[in-house]
Design a protein around this motif. Structure first.
Motif, mmCIF file in Angstrom:
data_model
loop_
_atom_site.group_PDB
_atom_site.id
_atom_site.type_symbol
_atom_site.label_atom_id
_atom_site.label_comp_id
_atom_site.label_asym_id
_atom_site.label_seq_id
_atom_site.Cartn_x
_atom_site.Cartn_y
_atom_site.Cartn_z
ATOM 1 N N UNK A 1 102.967 28.202 16.852
ATOM 2 C CA UNK A 1 104.148 29.048 16.766
ATOM 3 C C UNK A 1 105.198 28.580 17.752
ATOM 4 N N UNK A 2 105.681 29.521 18.571
ATOM 5 C CA UNK A 2 106.702 29.164 19.554
ATOM 6 C C UNK A 2 106.108 28.880 20.922
ATOM 7 N N UNK B 1 87.699 25.593 14.514
ATOM 8 C CA UNK B 1 87.728 25.819 15.956
ATOM 9 C C UNK B 1 87.505 24.518 16.694
ATOM 10 N N UNK B 2 87.922 24.489 17.940
ATOM 11 C CA UNK B 2 87.653 23.386 18.851
ATOM 12 C C UNK B 2 87.415 23.983 20.227
ATOM 13 N N UNK B 3 86.723 23.232 21.087
ATOM 14 C CA UNK B 3 86.402 23.704 22.426
ATOM 15 C C UNK B 3 86.997 22.765 23.467
ATOM 16 N N UNK C 1 96.884 34.178 21.758
ATOM 17 C CA UNK C 1 96.497 34.222 20.347
ATOM 18 C C UNK C 1 95.687 32.991 19.934
ATOM 19 N N UNK C 2 94.454 33.215 19.484
ATOM 20 C CA UNK C 2 93.589 32.135 19.045
ATOM 21 C C UNK C 2 92.874 31.400 20.153
ATOM 22 N N UNK D 1 87.455 26.823 26.855
ATOM 23 C CA UNK D 1 88.267 27.643 25.962
ATOM 24 C C UNK D 1 88.004 27.276 24.508
ATOM 25 N N UNK D 2 87.678 28.301 23.723
ATOM 26 C CA UNK D 2 87.492 28.114 22.288
ATOM 27 C C UNK D 2 88.804 28.430 21.598
ATOM 28 N N UNK D 3 89.330 27.444 20.881
ATOM 29 C CA UNK D 3 90.600 27.588 20.172
ATOM 30 C C UNK D 3 90.273 27.702 18.688
#
Length: 307
Positions: free
Chosen positions: A90-91, A232-234, A207-208, A224-226
């Motif tokens: 996003x931004x 997902x990625x860690x 967010x996320x 951090x889990x994104x």
């Protein structure tokens, strides 16, 4: 990319190192991973040069040799890359760690050039999230006037990690070789104490982006889990410190961890999750671009770089 004065100075330093027999090639190239509306870029902050004993000292030396040989890794010298993760969603332009800055290692401190290669300046960063407070992750926080470099950013750090480094008693309890780490961390964190948000394990901090306690390397280290939908990625920071011994023998205690036993337990837990879920990981000191997957091997795991 235009060659900045900062890049010229770094390159000159690299030339001096090469002349003295130390090999270093400045790199600003990045690896990339995209899923959903999220884009992850792995930016180079350069690399470090460390004695092998820094990590390998506590390990069983009779077993260590063959493992290192299999990966063509010198037992005397470690030259890990420094990979800073940028998340664009996003931004938001979110940095995970800020690199070494100019004061820690002559072969590191290239983050601003790597951002510039993507058309970004420090003021474009909206959020800075710290995995932990070691110099190669934190010391790039301030500019030449000791003011925060990322002027428009909010800062986020795990509460346990913050409490450890901001505590004036840490300088007395940390090992003597890491006293400069404690002094440098406290000075830099004090510069942002009016603009810091704290979080704990399991919280969605942006967010996320969810925090994952990964203690051991430091007392409050966070991964951090994104996640975007089912993808997902860690971002593992230094919880998985390299793509050779840390994976091949994750249960071995590493000298790079402040609490070796906790660090090993964390490593095993993270690797089990990442391998089981086939989740890409991004490691701060992982070679081959810093992004990849892991799969189980006979006595540990192996790293498979994203192509």
């Amino acid at each position: 990319m235009p060659i900045s004065r900062r890049y010229f100075l770094k390159s000159s330093g690299g030339a001096a190192l090469a002349a003295s027999g130390a090999l270093w090639t400045p790199q600003v190239a990045h690896a990339q991973l995209t899923f959903g509306d999220m884009r992850l870029d792995v930016l180079s902050d350069g690399s470090l040069r460390l004695p092998g004993s820094f990590s390998f000292g506590p390990m069983p030396q009779d077993e260590l040799g063959p493992v290192l040989a299999a990966y063509d890794q010198s037992p005397e010298l470690l030259t890990p890359p420094c990979n800073v993760t940028l998340l664009r969603s996003g931004d938001r332009n979110i940095l995970f760690d800020v690199g070494s800055g100019p004061d820690f290692a002559p072969t590191a401190g290239l983050l601003l050039d790597s951002l510039d290669a993507l058309g970004l300046a420090p003021e474009d960063i909206t959020d800075v999230v710290f995995t932990h407070g070691h110099p190669d992750h934190l010391w790039g926080l301030l500019d030449d006037f000791d003011d925060p470099l990322f002027t428009e950013a909010s800062y986020l750090m795990g509460k346990t990690e913050w409490d450890y480094w901001i505590d004036p008693k840490t300088v007395d309890s940390i090992s003597s070789d890491r006293v400069p780490f404690a002094v440098g961390a406290k000075r830099r964190l004090e510069a942002i104490e009016d603009n810091i948000e704290f979080f704990n394990d399991g919280e969605e901090i942006l967010p996320g982006v969810a925090a994952r306690a990964s203690f051991g390397h430091t007392p409050g280290h966070m991964a951090f889990e994104i996640r975007s939908g089912s993808q997902a990625a860690m971002v593992v920071g230094d919880a998985i410190g390299n793509d050779h011994v840390a994976l091949a023998r994750p249960a071995w205690i590493s000298g790079s961890d402040q609490d070796g036993e906790t660090g090993a337990a964390t490593r095993l837990s993270l690797l089990d999750q990442i391998a089981t879920e086939q989740m890409p990981l991004i490691g701060f000191h992982i070679n081959q671009g810093g992004i990849g997957r892991v799969e189980k091997a006979s006595e540990g795991y192996r790293f498979i770089a994203e192509t």
